[in-house]
Design an enzyme around this catalytic site. Structure first.
Site, PDB file in Angstrom:
ATOM      1  N   HIS A  17       0.845  -1.203   0.000  1.00  0.00           N
ATOM      2  CA  HIS A  17       0.000   0.000   0.000  1.00  0.00           C
ATOM      3  C   HIS A  17       0.884   1.259   0.000  1.00  0.00           C
ATOM      4  O   HIS A  17       0.617   2.217  -0.712  1.00  0.00           O
ATOM      5  CB  HIS A  17      -0.882   0.074   1.256  1.00  0.00           C
ATOM      6  CG  HIS A  17      -1.852  -1.046   1.420  1.00  0.00           C
ATOM      7  ND1 HIS A  17      -1.970  -1.765   2.581  1.00  0.00           N
ATOM      8  CD2 HIS A  17      -2.774  -1.572   0.566  1.00  0.00           C
ATOM      9  CE1 HIS A  17      -2.922  -2.672   2.444  1.00  0.00           C
ATOM     10  NE2 HIS A  17      -3.416  -2.588   1.239  1.00  0.00           N
ATOM     11  N   LYS A  41     -17.552  -6.961   8.900  1.00  0.00           N
ATOM     12  CA  LYS A  41     -16.200  -7.512   8.842  1.00  0.00           C
ATOM     13  C   LYS A  41     -15.501  -7.459  10.193  1.00  0.00           C
ATOM     14  O   LYS A  41     -15.675  -6.506  10.946  1.00  0.00           O
ATOM     15  CB  LYS A  41     -15.387  -6.697   7.831  1.00  0.00           C
ATOM     16  CG  LYS A  41     -14.712  -7.539   6.764  1.00  0.00           C
ATOM     17  CD  LYS A  41     -14.210  -6.654   5.653  1.00  0.00           C
ATOM     18  CE  LYS A  41     -12.921  -7.176   5.053  1.00  0.00           C
ATOM     19  NZ  LYS A  41     -12.464  -6.332   3.941  1.00  0.00           N
ATOM     20  N   ARG A  90      -1.770  -6.476  -8.331  1.00  0.00           N
ATOM     21  CA  ARG A  90      -0.678  -7.397  -8.048  1.00  0.00           C
ATOM     22  C   ARG A  90      -0.611  -8.572  -9.007  1.00  0.00           C
ATOM     23  O   ARG A  90       0.444  -9.100  -9.305  1.00  0.00           O
ATOM     24  CB  ARG A  90      -0.812  -7.985  -6.624  1.00  0.00           C
ATOM     25  CG  ARG A  90      -0.422  -7.047  -5.540  1.00  0.00           C
ATOM     26  CD  ARG A  90      -0.918  -7.513  -4.203  1.00  0.00           C
ATOM     27  NE  ARG A  90      -2.362  -7.380  -4.143  1.00  0.00           N
ATOM     28  CZ  ARG A  90      -3.090  -7.554  -3.040  1.00  0.00           C
ATOM     29  NH1 ARG A  90      -2.502  -7.921  -1.920  1.00  0.00           N
ATOM     30  NH2 ARG A  90      -4.384  -7.394  -3.068  1.00  0.00           N
ATOM     31  N   SER A 127      -2.353  -7.666   3.184  1.00  0.00           N
ATOM     32  CA  SER A 127      -2.671  -7.514   4.611  1.00  0.00           C
ATOM     33  C   SER A 127      -3.010  -8.876   5.213  1.00  0.00           C
ATOM     34  O   SER A 127      -2.688  -9.141   6.372  1.00  0.00           O
ATOM     35  CB  SER A 127      -3.862  -6.568   4.791  1.00  0.00           C
ATOM     36  OG  SER A 127      -3.530  -5.275   4.390  1.00  0.00           O
TER      37      SER A 127
HETATM   38  P1  ADP Z   1      -9.427  -4.525   0.303  1.00  0.00           P
HETATM   39  O1  ADP Z   1      -9.833  -4.626   1.707  1.00  0.00           O
HETATM   40  O2  ADP Z   1     -10.364  -3.783  -0.618  1.00  0.00           O
HETATM   41  O3  ADP Z   1      -8.857  -5.788  -0.293  1.00  0.00           O
HETATM   42  P2  ADP Z   1      -6.774  -3.596   0.746  1.00  0.00           P
HETATM   43  O4  ADP Z   1      -6.618  -2.666   1.877  1.00  0.00           O
HETATM   44  O5  ADP Z   1      -6.227  -4.953   0.907  1.00  0.00           O
HETATM   45  O6  ADP Z   1      -8.266  -3.514   0.318  1.00  0.00           O
HETATM   46  O7  ADP Z   1      -6.131  -2.971  -0.572  1.00  0.00           O
HETATM   47  C1  ADP Z   1      -6.429  -1.707  -1.049  1.00  0.00           C
HETATM   48  C2  ADP Z   1      -5.732  -1.508  -2.387  1.00  0.00           C
HETATM   49  O8  ADP Z   1      -4.355  -1.762  -2.257  1.00  0.00           O
HETATM   50  C3  ADP Z   1      -6.198  -2.439  -3.506  1.00  0.00           C
HETATM   51  O9  ADP Z   1      -6.220  -1.727  -4.720  1.00  0.00           O
HETATM   52  C4  ADP Z   1      -5.132  -3.483  -3.564  1.00  0.00           C
HETATM   53  O10 ADP Z   1      -5.021  -4.073  -4.858  1.00  0.00           O
HETATM   54  C5  ADP Z   1      -3.919  -2.652  -3.258  1.00  0.00           C
HETATM   55  N1  ADP Z   1      -2.812  -3.451  -2.756  1.00  0.00           N
HETATM   56  C6  ADP Z   1      -2.782  -4.242  -1.670  1.00  0.00           C
HETATM   57  N2  ADP Z   1      -1.567  -4.831  -1.524  1.00  0.00           N
HETATM   58  C7  ADP Z   1      -0.806  -4.381  -2.563  1.00  0.00           C
HETATM   59  C8  ADP Z   1       0.543  -4.635  -3.003  1.00  0.00           C
HETATM   60  N3  ADP Z   1       1.344  -5.480  -2.347  1.00  0.00           N
HETATM   61  N4  ADP Z   1       0.956  -4.005  -4.126  1.00  0.00           N
HETATM   62  C9  ADP Z   1       0.115  -3.170  -4.790  1.00  0.00           C
HETATM   63  N5  ADP Z   1      -1.143  -2.908  -4.445  1.00  0.00           N
HETATM   64  C10 ADP Z   1      -1.612  -3.501  -3.358  1.00  0.00           C
END
Ligand code: ADP
Length: 152
Positions: A17, A41, A90, A127
């Site tokens: 992120h 959630k 990703r 995450s």
């Molecule tokens: P959600 O709960 O919607 O899955 P996340 O908080 O996991 O949201 O992710 C928010 C955004 O960050 C999404 O667009 C996701 O694709 C992006 N993201 C998460 N991890 C990575 C990473 N390692 N590299 C690039 N983008 C990422």
């Protein structure tokens, strides 16, 4: 002024992120990191903790603002006067998922979704993997910004 909303759960923010937000900040005048609140959630970190981790990580980056929200991201865009949604990609699974959301948002509004491809060194981080490592007593130092490690 070009503003983008970067929505997600950020439970917790990862280096993946962080990379997308940093790179997004070089493309837009403002990045609003928007933590979605979903009552159904279960989260590992509280909303306040998730917000604080991101604020601390970007305390020296005036273009980055952190907020929390409920409801549709396109409604938030309208409220914040942001014309763009920023998302990270990703892998093919992310692409399929994001494609459906972006098309839906586009059919409901004029908001454009802008995608940044993950950096090679953070492409495997999510995450959910961070939470799994934590639950099993592993070290997450290399996966998250220092603000997550400094949890008070
Ligand atoms: P959600 O709960 O919607 O899955 P996340 O908080 O996991 O949201 O992710 C928010 C955004 O960050 C999404 O667009 C996701 O694709 C992006 N993201 C998460 N991890 C990575 C990473 N390692 N590299 C690039 N983008 C990422």
């Amino acid at each position: 002024m070009k503003k983008a909303i970067f929505p997600g759960s950020f439970d917790p923010i990862t280096n993946g992120h962080y990379d997308i937000i940093k790179r997004g900040a070089s493309l837009f005048d403002e990045i609003i990191v928007a933590i979605g609140v979903n009552a159904e959630k279960k989260y590992m970190y509280t909303l306040e903790e998730r917000k604080r981790f991101i604020e601390e990580a970007f305390k020296d980056e005036p273009k980055v603002k952190v907020i929390t929200y409920k409801g549709l991201t396109i409604d938030l865009c309208q409220k914040e006067k942001a014309d763009f949604i920023l998302r990270g990609l990703r892998n093919p699974a992310d692409f399929e998922f994001e494609k459906a959301i972006a098309h839906t948002n586009r059919s409901l509004s004029k908001i454009e979704t802008v995608f940044l491809l993950t950096s090679a060194r953070t492409s495997y981080i999510s995450s959910s993997i961070v939470r799994d490592v934590l639950r099993n007593g592993g070290d997450i130092t290399k996966l998250v910004p220092p603000s997550v490690m400094n949890k008070k």
